[in-house]
Design a protein around this motif. Structure first.
Motif, PDB file in Angstrom:
ATOM      1  N   VAL A  19       0.489  -0.712   0.181  1.00 39.30           N
ATOM      2  CA  VAL A  19      -0.344   0.401  -0.210  1.00 39.30           C
ATOM      3  C   VAL A  19       1.232   1.130   0.098  1.00 39.30           C
ATOM      4  O   VAL A  19       1.311   1.295   1.443  1.00 39.30           O
ATOM      5  CB  VAL A  19      -0.973   0.352   1.485  1.00 39.30           C
ATOM      6  CG1 VAL A  19      -2.025   0.884   0.782  1.00 39.30           C
ATOM      7  CG2 VAL A  19      -1.956  -0.849   1.866  1.00 39.30           C
ATOM      8  N   PRO A  20       0.521   1.867  -1.390  1.00 35.18           N
ATOM      9  CA  PRO A  20       1.900   2.586  -1.522  1.00 35.18           C
ATOM     10  C   PRO A  20       1.667   3.874  -0.373  1.00 35.18           C
ATOM     11  O   PRO A  20       2.249   4.743   0.328  1.00 35.18           O
ATOM     12  CB  PRO A  20       2.064   3.224  -2.242  1.00 35.18           C
ATOM     13  CG  PRO A  20       1.239   2.547  -3.563  1.00 35.18           C
ATOM     14  CD  PRO A  20       0.329   1.487  -2.811  1.00 35.18           C
ATOM     15  N   SER A  21       0.370   4.233   0.362  1.00 31.93           N
ATOM     16  CA  SER A  21      -0.140   5.594   0.787  1.00 31.93           C
ATOM     17  C   SER A  21       0.563   5.196   2.877  1.00 31.93           C
ATOM     18  O   SER A  21       0.542   6.179   3.046  1.00 31.93           O
ATOM     19  CB  SER A  21      -1.134   5.993   0.756  1.00 31.93           C
ATOM     20  OG  SER A  21      -2.426   4.679   0.485  1.00 31.93           O
ATOM     21  N   GLY A  22       0.137   3.831   2.396  1.00 30.43           N
ATOM     22  CA  GLY A  22       0.323   3.290   4.234  1.00 30.43           C
ATOM     23  C   GLY A  22      -0.866   3.538   5.146  1.00 30.43           C
ATOM     24  O   GLY A  22      -1.196   3.231   4.455  1.00 30.43           O
ATOM     25  N   VAL A  23      -0.882   2.342   5.699  1.00 30.69           N
ATOM     26  CA  VAL A  23      -1.878   1.875   6.252  1.00 30.69           C
ATOM     27  C   VAL A  23      -2.325   2.733   7.325  1.00 30.69           C
ATOM     28  O   VAL A  23      -0.906   2.886   8.539  1.00 30.69           O
ATOM     29  CB  VAL A  23      -2.283   0.139   6.704  1.00 30.69           C
ATOM     30  CG1 VAL A  23      -3.435   0.373   7.044  1.00 30.69           C
ATOM     31  CG2 VAL A  23      -2.682   0.246   4.800  1.00 30.69           C
ATOM     32  N   SER A  24      -3.503   3.810   7.945  1.00 29.63           N
ATOM     33  CA  SER A  24      -2.961   3.780   9.506  1.00 29.63           C
ATOM     34  C   SER A  24      -3.985   2.817  10.675  1.00 29.63           C
ATOM     35  O   SER A  24      -3.577   2.720  12.095  1.00 29.63           O
ATOM     36  CB  SER A  24      -4.130   5.183   9.176  1.00 29.63           C
ATOM     37  OG  SER A  24      -5.111   5.066   8.894  1.00 29.63           O
ATOM     38  N   LEU A  34     -11.473 -12.171   7.254  1.00 29.99           N
ATOM     39  CA  LEU A  34     -11.309 -11.035   7.462  1.00 29.99           C
ATOM     40  C   LEU A  34     -11.150  -9.669   7.869  1.00 29.99           C
ATOM     41  O   LEU A  34     -10.858 -10.102   8.964  1.00 29.99           O
ATOM     42  CB  LEU A  34     -13.123 -10.585   7.748  1.00 29.99           C
ATOM     43  CG  LEU A  34     -13.914  -8.903   7.534  1.00 29.99           C
ATOM     44  CD1 LEU A  34     -13.906  -9.222   6.012  1.00 29.99           C
ATOM     45  CD2 LEU A  34     -14.812  -9.561   8.307  1.00 29.99           C
ATOM     46  N   VAL A  35     -10.785  -8.764   6.711  1.00 30.90           N
ATOM     47  CA  VAL A  35      -9.660  -7.553   7.548  1.00 30.90           C
ATOM     48  C   VAL A  35     -10.323  -6.529   7.117  1.00 30.90           C
ATOM     49  O   VAL A  35     -10.829  -6.225   6.122  1.00 30.90           O
ATOM     50  CB  VAL A  35      -8.475  -8.249   7.000  1.00 30.90           C
ATOM     51  CG1 VAL A  35      -7.436  -6.482   6.993  1.00 30.90           C
ATOM     52  CG2 VAL A  35      -7.697  -9.301   7.195  1.00 30.90           C
ATOM     53  N   ALA A  36     -10.431  -5.393   8.097  1.00 30.75           N
ATOM     54  CA  ALA A  36     -10.898  -4.285   7.482  1.00 30.75           C
ATOM     55  C   ALA A  36      -9.720  -3.164   7.986  1.00 30.75           C
ATOM     56  O   ALA A  36      -8.240  -3.440   8.691  1.00 30.75           O
ATOM     57  CB  ALA A  36     -11.966  -3.756   8.695  1.00 30.75           C
ATOM     58  N   VAL A  37      -9.242  -2.622   6.820  1.00 34.34           N
ATOM     59  CA  VAL A  37      -8.041  -1.594   6.707  1.00 34.34           C
ATOM     60  C   VAL A  37      -8.624  -0.279   6.158  1.00 34.34           C
ATOM     61  O   VAL A  37      -9.761  -0.055   5.140  1.00 34.34           O
ATOM     62  CB  VAL A  37      -7.323  -2.195   5.131  1.00 34.34           C
ATOM     63  CG1 VAL A  37      -5.932  -0.920   5.105  1.00 34.34           C
ATOM     64  CG2 VAL A  37      -7.018  -3.527   5.607  1.00 34.34           C
ATOM     65  N   VAL A  38      -7.856   0.643   6.862  1.00 31.15           N
ATOM     66  CA  VAL A  38      -8.511   1.987   6.515  1.00 31.15           C
ATOM     67  C   VAL A  38      -7.010   2.497   5.798  1.00 31.15           C
ATOM     68  O   VAL A  38      -5.978   3.014   6.777  1.00 31.15           O
ATOM     69  CB  VAL A  38      -8.619   2.599   7.542  1.00 31.15           C
ATOM     70  CG1 VAL A  38      -8.622   4.719   7.878  1.00 31.15           C
ATOM     71  CG2 VAL A  38     -10.068   2.718   8.404  1.00 31.15           C
ATOM     72  N   ARG A  39      -6.272   3.399   4.673  1.00 29.58           N
ATOM     73  CA  ARG A  39      -5.561   3.699   4.169  1.00 29.58           C
ATOM     74  C   ARG A  39      -5.924   5.440   4.677  1.00 29.58           C
ATOM     75  O   ARG A  39      -6.755   5.897   5.181  1.00 29.58           O
ATOM     76  CB  ARG A  39      -5.114   3.651   2.943  1.00 29.58           C
ATOM     77  CG  ARG A  39      -5.706   2.068   2.886  1.00 29.58           C
ATOM     78  CD  ARG A  39      -5.745   2.334   0.379  1.00 29.58           C
ATOM     79  NE  ARG A  39      -5.396   0.466   0.385  1.00 29.58           N
ATOM     80  CZ  ARG A  39      -7.182   0.231   0.542  1.00 29.58           C
ATOM     81  NH1 ARG A  39      -8.081   0.103   0.520  1.00 29.58           N
ATOM     82  NH2 ARG A  39      -6.832  -1.026  -0.831  1.00 29.58           N
ATOM     83  N   ILE A  40      -3.450   5.183   5.145  1.00 26.35           N
ATOM     84  CA  ILE A  40      -3.382   6.860   5.137  1.00 26.35           C
ATOM     85  C   ILE A  40      -4.135   8.135   4.241  1.00 26.35           C
ATOM     86  O   ILE A  40      -4.528   8.932   4.369  1.00 26.35           O
ATOM     87  CB  ILE A  40      -2.149   7.255   5.413  1.00 26.35           C
ATOM     88  CG1 ILE A  40      -1.508   6.089   6.531  1.00 26.35           C
ATOM     89  CG2 ILE A  40      -2.134   8.655   5.713  1.00 26.35           C
ATOM     90  CD1 ILE A  40      -0.916   6.417   6.844  1.00 26.35           C
ATOM     91  N   SER A  41      -4.047   7.521   2.899  1.00 29.97           N
ATOM     92  CA  SER A  41      -4.576   8.808   2.125  1.00 29.97           C
ATOM     93  C   SER A  41      -5.761   8.551   1.611  1.00 29.97           C
ATOM     94  O   SER A  41      -6.517   9.937   1.184  1.00 29.97           O
ATOM     95  CB  SER A  41      -4.362   7.973   0.197  1.00 29.97           C
ATOM     96  OG  SER A  41      -4.185   6.492  -0.070  1.00 29.97           O
ATOM     97  N   SER A  42      -6.776   7.910   2.225  1.00 29.04           N
ATOM     98  CA  SER A  42      -8.181   7.127   2.285  1.00 29.04           C
ATOM     99  C   SER A  42      -8.893   7.581   3.888  1.00 29.04           C
ATOM    100  O   SER A  42      -9.822   6.520   4.230  1.00 29.04           O
ATOM    101  CB  SER A  42      -8.906   6.552   1.385  1.00 29.04           C
ATOM    102  OG  SER A  42      -8.406   5.835   1.670  1.00 29.04           O
ATOM    103  N   PRO A  43      -8.408   8.760   4.776  1.00 24.64           N
ATOM    104  CA  PRO A  43      -9.232   8.420   6.286  1.00 24.64           C
ATOM    105  C   PRO A  43     -10.209   7.820   6.457  1.00 24.64           C
ATOM    106  O   PRO A  43     -10.542   6.933   7.806  1.00 24.64           O
ATOM    107  CB  PRO A  43      -8.189   9.541   6.779  1.00 24.64           C
ATOM    108  CG  PRO A  43      -8.375  10.501   5.695  1.00 24.64           C
ATOM    109  CD  PRO A  43      -8.079   9.692   4.894  1.00 24.64           C
ATOM    110  N   ARG A  44     -11.273   8.607   5.222  1.00 22.26           N
ATOM    111  CA  ARG A  44     -13.079   7.752   6.161  1.00 22.26           C
ATOM    112  C   ARG A  44     -12.934   7.008   5.051  1.00 22.26           C
ATOM    113  O   ARG A  44     -14.528   6.915   5.023  1.00 22.26           O
ATOM    114  CB  ARG A  44     -13.384  10.038   4.776  1.00 22.26           C
ATOM    115  CG  ARG A  44     -12.896  10.473   6.116  1.00 22.26           C
ATOM    116  CD  ARG A  44     -14.097  12.055   5.949  1.00 22.26           C
ATOM    117  NE  ARG A  44     -13.097  13.026   4.180  1.00 22.26           N
ATOM    118  CZ  ARG A  44     -14.133  13.468   3.869  1.00 22.26           C
ATOM    119  NH1 ARG A  44     -14.615  14.269   4.148  1.00 22.26           N
ATOM    120  NH2 ARG A  44     -13.142  13.527   2.565  1.00 22.26           N
TER     121      ARG A  44
END
Length: 359
Positions: A19-24, A34-44
């Motif tokens: 994930v180039p932008s990273g994961v928050s 099942l995994v839930a992920v929030v990316r730094i580039s799209s925090p919402r």
């Protein structure tokens, strides 16, 4: 990165995605892929994916930044930076309820900081499929918590069990323990951090006991139950992990916290507890820890951020794992007399070279 454990105890890498932008934020449903992920580039945006295949399943969009996610096999709970707790049916991903969890007196930046991302902040979700509870802070009353029970009448719903006064200060941490129906417990701590209060969960929540962390205020980082909910561990900004052993009296005796009419005044009996400050009655009637794990100031990397119990084949000892602020793991064994022995230390999470690739 998703891993499992092989028969040698070493982690196996089953999937890795760049994930180039990273994961928050990343949260996995225990025992599933099942995994839930929030990316730094799209925090919402919360993305649900299959950890084994890397396949994206569904994206959920929110009006504010996603701060924390918890899942069990029935519910998906998402805490957003606008102070709303969104509860979804995990099977259909339909919104069941949106709950306000921030009191007007709370600082505006309280839910914006990293404190809201750690386990137990603002809400807790139980893992008992047959009797699931959601417990969260009460928006209208400072120091109160609200309890919801999952029902199946006309589809999955949240039925309010009630709300009650847990602390005189703002709630800092909430935890639910116990893996069997009718035996679940609730633990709460305020932002003062001196005590942890235990309650039974059910149709009528009841107060069990008070656990004494210390007399000096601190920031409570985490609260954890053992698998059978007979032990409680806590970590705080003092650098000490406290481990409590619940006696039979604390496990079984409950005092209802439901709203009731005040007792009639009598002249023959004087209830001194009514005249004493809350902190005094807690310190005189509470339960103290039977074991402590201390992190010295010289080793800042050992400052405990999160604590949990690990499965242990030896029923005589408790095994505790402590995650430091530097992302390092420290494992300890505690015997029945409260003696602590460190069995492993400074194992970096998924450190390069510690992972076997599953080809």
């Amino acid at each position: 990165t998703s891993t499992t454990t092989n028969n040698k105890g070493a982690p196996n890498l089953v999937h890795q995605c760049n994930v180039p932008s990273g994961v928050s934020l990343c949260q996995m449903l225990y025992g599933t892929s099942l995994v839930a992920v929030v990316r730094i580039s799209s925090p919402r945006t919360l993305s649900l994916a299959n950890a084994w295949t890397g396949t994206s399943l569904r994206d959920l969009h929110f009006v504010a930044t996603v701060k924390r996610v918890e899942m069990n096999r029935r519910l998906l709970c998402v805490l957003a930076a606008d102070g709303r707790l969104h509860v979804f049916n995990l099977t259909t991903l339909q919104l069941i309820k949106s709950i306000g969890v921030v009191h007007p007196s709370d600082p505006a930046r309280g839910i914006e900081g990293t404190n809201a991302t750690t386990a137990g902040a603002f809400f807790a979700l139980s893992n008992v499929e047959e009797e699931s509870f959601v417990v969260c802070r009460c928006r209208k009353r400072l120091g109160w918590v609200r309890v919801y029970k999952v029902t199946d009448h006309g589809g999955i719903r949240l039925a309010p069990v009630g709300s009650f006064d847990a602390h005189s200060h703002s709630i800092a941490r909430i935890a639910i323990g116990g893996g069997t129906v009718g035996r679940q417990k609730l633990a709460t701590a305020s932002d003062k951090g001196t005590v942890i209060r235990l309650f039974s969960l059910g149709t009528e929540p009841g107060k069990l006991c008070v656990l004494l962390r210390g007399s000096s205020p601190c920031a409570m980082h985490s609260i954890a139950f053992s698998a059978d909910a007979t032990r409680v561990a806590s970590s705080s900004s003092t650098g000490t992990v406290h481990v409590f052993k619940l006696d039979d009296d604390e496990r079984d005796s409950t005092h209802s916290v439901a709203t009731a009419a005040p007792p009639k005044k009598t002249r023959s009996r004087l209830n001194l507890s009514r005249l004493l400050p809350e902190v005094v009655t807690d310190q005189t009637g509470g339960l103290r820890s039977y074991a402590k794990i201390r992190a010295t100031a010289e080793f800042a990397s050992k400052m405990p951020l999160s604590v949990a119990f690990m499965p242990n084949s030896n029923i005589i000892t408790d095994r505790i794992v402590v995650l430091s602020q530097q992302g390092l793991l420290h494992r300890y064994d505690i015997d029945a007399r409260g003696r602590v022995r460190q069995v492993a230390s400074e194992d970096a999470l998924l450190e390069e070279g510690n992972v076997e690739y599953n080809h």
